[in-house]
Structure formats: C-alpha cells, structure tokens
Design a protein around this motif. Structure first.
Motif, PDB file in Angstrom:
ATOM      1  N   LEU A 168      -7.041  -6.269   3.211  1.00  0.00           N
ATOM      2  CA  LEU A 168      -6.818  -7.115   4.203  1.00  0.00           C
ATOM      3  C   LEU A 168      -5.456  -7.270   4.368  1.00  0.00           C
ATOM      4  N   ILE A 169      -5.257  -7.167   5.795  1.00  0.00           N
ATOM      5  CA  ILE A 169      -3.699  -7.275   6.322  1.00  0.00           C
ATOM      6  C   ILE A 169      -3.282  -8.533   6.768  1.00  0.00           C
ATOM      7  N   LEU A 170      -2.525  -9.461   6.228  1.00  0.00           N
ATOM      8  CA  LEU A 170      -2.060 -10.631   6.788  1.00  0.00           C
ATOM      9  C   LEU A 170      -0.705 -10.597   7.454  1.00  0.00           C
ATOM     10  N   THR A 171      -0.558 -10.760   8.655  1.00  0.00           N
ATOM     11  CA  THR A 171       0.650 -10.712   9.469  1.00  0.00           C
ATOM     12  C   THR A 171       0.791 -12.033  10.455  1.00  0.00           C
ATOM     13  N   GLY A 172       2.222 -12.203  10.509  1.00  0.00           N
ATOM     14  CA  GLY A 172       2.586 -13.309  11.347  1.00  0.00           C
ATOM     15  C   GLY A 172       2.664 -12.789  12.770  1.00  0.00           C
ATOM     16  N   ILE A 173       2.156 -13.508  13.936  1.00  0.00           N
ATOM     17  CA  ILE A 173       2.272 -12.874  15.140  1.00  0.00           C
ATOM     18  C   ILE A 173       3.743 -12.890  15.624  1.00  0.00           C
ATOM     19  N   HIS A 174       4.706 -13.444  14.926  1.00  0.00           N
ATOM     20  CA  HIS A 174       6.091 -13.646  15.388  1.00  0.00           C
ATOM     21  C   HIS A 174       6.881 -12.490  14.585  1.00  0.00           C
ATOM     22  N   ASP A 175       6.165 -11.671  13.588  1.00  0.00           N
ATOM     23  CA  ASP A 175       7.028 -10.702  12.817  1.00  0.00           C
ATOM     24  C   ASP A 175       7.945 -10.049  13.662  1.00  0.00           C
ATOM     25  N   ARG A 176       9.268  -9.966  13.460  1.00  0.00           N
ATOM     26  CA  ARG A 176       9.939  -9.196  14.354  1.00  0.00           C
ATOM     27  C   ARG A 176      10.545  -8.046  13.378  1.00  0.00           C
ATOM     28  N   ASN A 177      10.225  -8.040  11.969  1.00  0.00           N
ATOM     29  CA  ASN A 177      10.810  -7.153  11.078  1.00  0.00           C
ATOM     30  C   ASN A 177       9.936  -5.775  10.770  1.00  0.00           C
ATOM     31  N   THR A 178       8.850  -6.066  10.437  1.00  0.00           N
ATOM     32  CA  THR A 178       7.725  -4.951  10.500  1.00  0.00           C
ATOM     33  C   THR A 178       6.805  -5.028  11.824  1.00  0.00           C
ATOM     34  N   GLY A 179       6.362  -6.112  12.088  1.00  0.00           N
ATOM     35  CA  GLY A 179       5.944  -6.574  13.169  1.00  0.00           C
ATOM     36  C   GLY A 179       4.325  -6.237  13.283  1.00  0.00           C
ATOM     37  N   LEU A 180       3.845  -6.677  14.259  1.00  0.00           N
ATOM     38  CA  LEU A 180       2.203  -6.490  14.679  1.00  0.00           C
ATOM     39  C   LEU A 180       1.896  -5.057  14.934  1.00  0.00           C
ATOM     40  N   SER A 181       2.700  -4.145  15.558  1.00  0.00           N
ATOM     41  CA  SER A 181       2.534  -3.002  15.781  1.00  0.00           C
ATOM     42  C   SER A 181       2.574  -2.115  14.515  1.00  0.00           C
ATOM     43  N   ILE A 182       3.251  -2.325  13.314  1.00  0.00           N
ATOM     44  CA  ILE A 182       3.046  -1.649  12.190  1.00  0.00           C
ATOM     45  C   ILE A 182       1.650  -2.006  11.473  1.00  0.00           C
ATOM     46  N   SER A 183       1.434  -3.101  11.661  1.00  0.00           N
ATOM     47  CA  SER A 183       0.043  -3.806  10.837  1.00  0.00           C
ATOM     48  C   SER A 183      -0.979  -2.993  11.873  1.00  0.00           C
ATOM     49  N   ASN A 184      -0.925  -3.006  13.173  1.00  0.00           N
ATOM     50  CA  ASN A 184      -1.940  -2.412  13.948  1.00  0.00           C
ATOM     51  C   ASN A 184      -2.367  -0.981  13.670  1.00  0.00           C
ATOM     52  N   ILE A 185      -1.219  -0.089  13.490  1.00  0.00           N
ATOM     53  CA  ILE A 185      -1.171   1.093  13.232  1.00  0.00           C
ATOM     54  C   ILE A 185      -2.105   1.428  11.820  1.00  0.00           C
ATOM     55  N   ILE A 186      -1.785   0.736  10.813  1.00  0.00           N
ATOM     56  CA  ILE A 186      -2.160   0.481   9.389  1.00  0.00           C
ATOM     57  C   ILE A 186      -3.777   0.267   9.414  1.00  0.00           C
ATOM     58  N   ASN A 187      -4.132  -0.766  10.166  1.00  0.00           N
ATOM     59  CA  ASN A 187      -5.537  -1.372  10.433  1.00  0.00           C
ATOM     60  C   ASN A 187      -6.190  -0.183  11.068  1.00  0.00           C
ATOM     61  N   ARG A 188      -5.678   0.542  12.111  1.00  0.00           N
ATOM     62  CA  ARG A 188      -6.214   1.356  12.700  1.00  0.00           C
ATOM     63  C   ARG A 188      -6.595   2.617  12.328  1.00  0.00           C
ATOM     64  N   GLU A 189      -5.805   3.217  11.245  1.00  0.00           N
ATOM     65  CA  GLU A 189      -5.972   4.348  10.568  1.00  0.00           C
ATOM     66  C   GLU A 189      -6.744   4.143   9.176  1.00  0.00           C
ATOM     67  N   MET A 190      -6.703   2.835   8.744  1.00  0.00           N
ATOM     68  CA  MET A 190      -7.503   2.925   7.354  1.00  0.00           C
ATOM     69  C   MET A 190      -9.031   2.648   7.845  1.00  0.00           C
ATOM     70  N   LEU A 191      -9.760   3.087   6.740  1.00  0.00           N
ATOM     71  CA  LEU A 191     -11.271   3.048   7.014  1.00  0.00           C
ATOM     72  C   LEU A 191     -12.012   1.840   6.551  1.00  0.00           C
ATOM     73  N   ASN A 192     -11.198   0.920   5.964  1.00  0.00           N
ATOM     74  CA  ASN A 192     -12.010  -0.154   5.427  1.00  0.00           C
ATOM     75  C   ASN A 192     -10.808  -1.456   5.295  1.00  0.00           C
ATOM     76  N   SER A 193     -10.617  -1.651   6.751  1.00  0.00           N
ATOM     77  CA  SER A 193      -9.551  -3.117   6.495  1.00  0.00           C
ATOM     78  C   SER A 193      -9.702  -3.845   7.558  1.00  0.00           C
ATOM     79  N   ARG A 194      -9.250  -4.794   7.590  1.00  0.00           N
ATOM     80  CA  ARG A 194      -9.119  -5.892   8.669  1.00  0.00           C
ATOM     81  C   ARG A 194      -7.782  -6.739   8.775  1.00  0.00           C
ATOM     82  N   LEU A 195      -7.438  -7.119   9.806  1.00  0.00           N
ATOM     83  CA  LEU A 195      -6.199  -7.842  10.170  1.00  0.00           C
ATOM     84  C   LEU A 195      -6.438  -9.280  10.455  1.00  0.00           C
ATOM     85  N   GLU A 196      -5.817 -10.059   9.730  1.00  0.00           N
ATOM     86  CA  GLU A 196      -5.696 -11.631   9.612  1.00  0.00           C
ATOM     87  C   GLU A 196      -4.503 -12.117  10.328  1.00  0.00           C
TER      88      GLU A 196
END
Length: 294
Positions: A239-267
C-alpha cells in the motif's frame, strides 16, 4: 518475540541500535516502522501516528545506524544500502521474529523495498508513506519544482538564477537546497502551517539531529543496480500512501513505484504534503490498519 514492550539498546551488527516495542499484547504480525532521512529518527512518529497504530497492532521502532538514538558506525563511510538491510536482518533475528510487516516513510519506504527485495520471506505486507527514490533525476526535478511553488520572490529569483547556469541537474538541485531557509522547508514539507509548526516543535524538543553523514556515504556508494530497475521483482502486497501536495518525493515517485510493482495500490491524501501521517493522521491510521488486517 523475545522482548516485551519497552525501549532497548540492542547490539546489532556491531552497533547499539535504539529499539522500541509497543502493543506486544495484541500478538499480531509485528509492524516494523522504518524512518526516513537518510539520517532521520522516529521521535515525531512515535508521538503522533505510532501510538494509535499500537492500539491494535504490535509496533516495533528502530533507528538506523548513526541515526537518532542509535550509535554511529566506527567509520563515517560505513553506510551502504546493503549494510542497512543487514542491520535489519540481524535485528529481526535478535528479536526472534520470522515474519513482519513494514511501514517505511520517505527514504524509509525505499529502504523497506530494499529489505523486501533482499529478504522476501521475512516480509508479509509493505506500507510505503511518501516513498523516495533518492539520487534520481525524478526526485531532483520534483524537489526543485516544489521549492519554486513555495518560494517568495527573492528566493524564486535565486532559484531561477541557479537553473539558468550551465550545471548538471544534480548540481542545480544541490545549489537550490543551499538557498532555502527553515520557513521555506516547512512550506515545502507541509500543506498546513499548523502541522509544520508542530513538527518543528517536536524536532527541537527531541534534541536529535541529522548529521548528513549517511546521505553523503550513500551517495558515494549506491546499489550496483538502481532500485527502480528491481521494483518488478518485489511481489509483496503493498500500500502506497501519498499526499497530493507532496513536493519532496511527490506523486511522480509514488506513481513510478506503483506502476513498476506487481502487487501494489496507491492511496491519495487530499489535504497532505509529504507527511500524511501528521496532516491527516486519523485517516492515515485507519487506512494502515485496514490494510494490515489478515
């Protein structure tokens, strides 16, 4: 587990590690909390979301080598991802555990994935909170863009000057970080000023600080294969938990991880920046506990 609730200094891999156990009476799969930084500590988390998680789960905190209340290694160079992963493995063995859940925030999310990649059989479920992929162009770009969105006119002018110079992206990123002050960092990390103030108050109260040594050493000795190229080998329920205003790691990083992993979801958290565990604590705890249920 070999230990009861309480705080310990455990000799792990030749280094005294600070460890705290809470909620042992629940007899759940232990949830090991992995802090960020690199070089951070758990002081804030163990006073905010952590105790609420421990109302239902067995929670284990530990601070990495040279971080917070854990002793430093003999050499300032003795920080590598492999060393941090082995420290974790030795700690779990010392605690008498065979299967744990992981919750890693910021760089701790990245380290959680490195642990799961290396020792998959030890890991049950994974929670990544605002995870990073440090020393990547995606992070450099996200953070520079983030600072531009919260900078005052004078700082913005300085940032633009650095970006116009004939430098590498990494050099520009380093120079931008050198320009910012603590108020800017607070605006960068938080969406709500009140939570930024509360977080900084706890930082100051802790008396703990980041030496920066781990960051420098990890930068010099990165993994031979970037984590991003290995994400599809990690099959744990995540489970990936990310704030939509994250300016440090950001949605872009969470999206990369979520896209590449085989059994994940983004909240996504609608009112949070880098720390949804502070800015939307109640929802954060609820989503975490729901995910951890068998």
């Amino acid at each position: 587990m070999n230990y009861k609730d309480g705080k310990y200094q455990l000799l792990v891999n030749g280094i005294n590690h600070w460890v705290k156990i809470d909620g042992n009476q629940h007899n759940t799969v232990p949830l090991v909390i992995i802090h960020g930084g690199p070089g951070g500590n758990h002081y804030v988390f163990e006073r905010t979301a952590g105790p609420k998680l421990a109302e239902e789960r067995t929670v284990i905190y530990y601070e990495q080598r040279g971080c917070g209340r854990t002793s430093p290694p003999f050499s300032d160079e003795d920080y590598t991802v492999n060393m941090l992963v082995e420290d974790f493995k030795c700690l779990i063995d010392e605690l008498g555990l065979f299967n744990v859940d992981l919750l890693g925030y910021s760089f701790g999310g990245e380290l959680a994935l490195e642990i799961a990649f290396t020792y998959p059989d030890y890991i049950n479920k994974i929670i990544l909170s605002g995870p990073s992929l440090i020393f990547s162009d995606s992070v450099y770009e996200t953070q520079i863009k983030g600072f531009k969105t919260v900078a005052d006119k004078e700082l913005l002018k300085g940032i633009e000057q650095e970006l116009s110079r004939n430098l590498t992206l990494k050099e520009k990123w380093n120079n931008v970080w050198a320009l910012v002050d603590s108020d800017t960092v607070d605006r960068f990390l938080f969406q709500n000023k009140l939570f930024a103030e509360h977080n900084r108050k706890l930082w100051q109260e802790s008396g703990l600080y980041n030496t920066g040594l781990m960051m420098k050493a990890l930068e010099k000795n990165p993994p031979s294969t970037p984590l991003r190229n290995r994400l599809n080998k990690i099959t744990h329920n995540t489970l990936i938990l990310t704030g939509i205003h994250d300016r440090n790691t950001g949605l872009s990083i969470s999206n990369i991880i979520n896209r590449e992993m085989l059994n994940s979801r983004l909240e996504l958290f609608q009112n949070s920046a880098h720390f949804p565990d502070l800015e939307e604590e109640e929802l954060y705890v609820k989503k975490t506990l729901e995910f951890l249920k068998p």
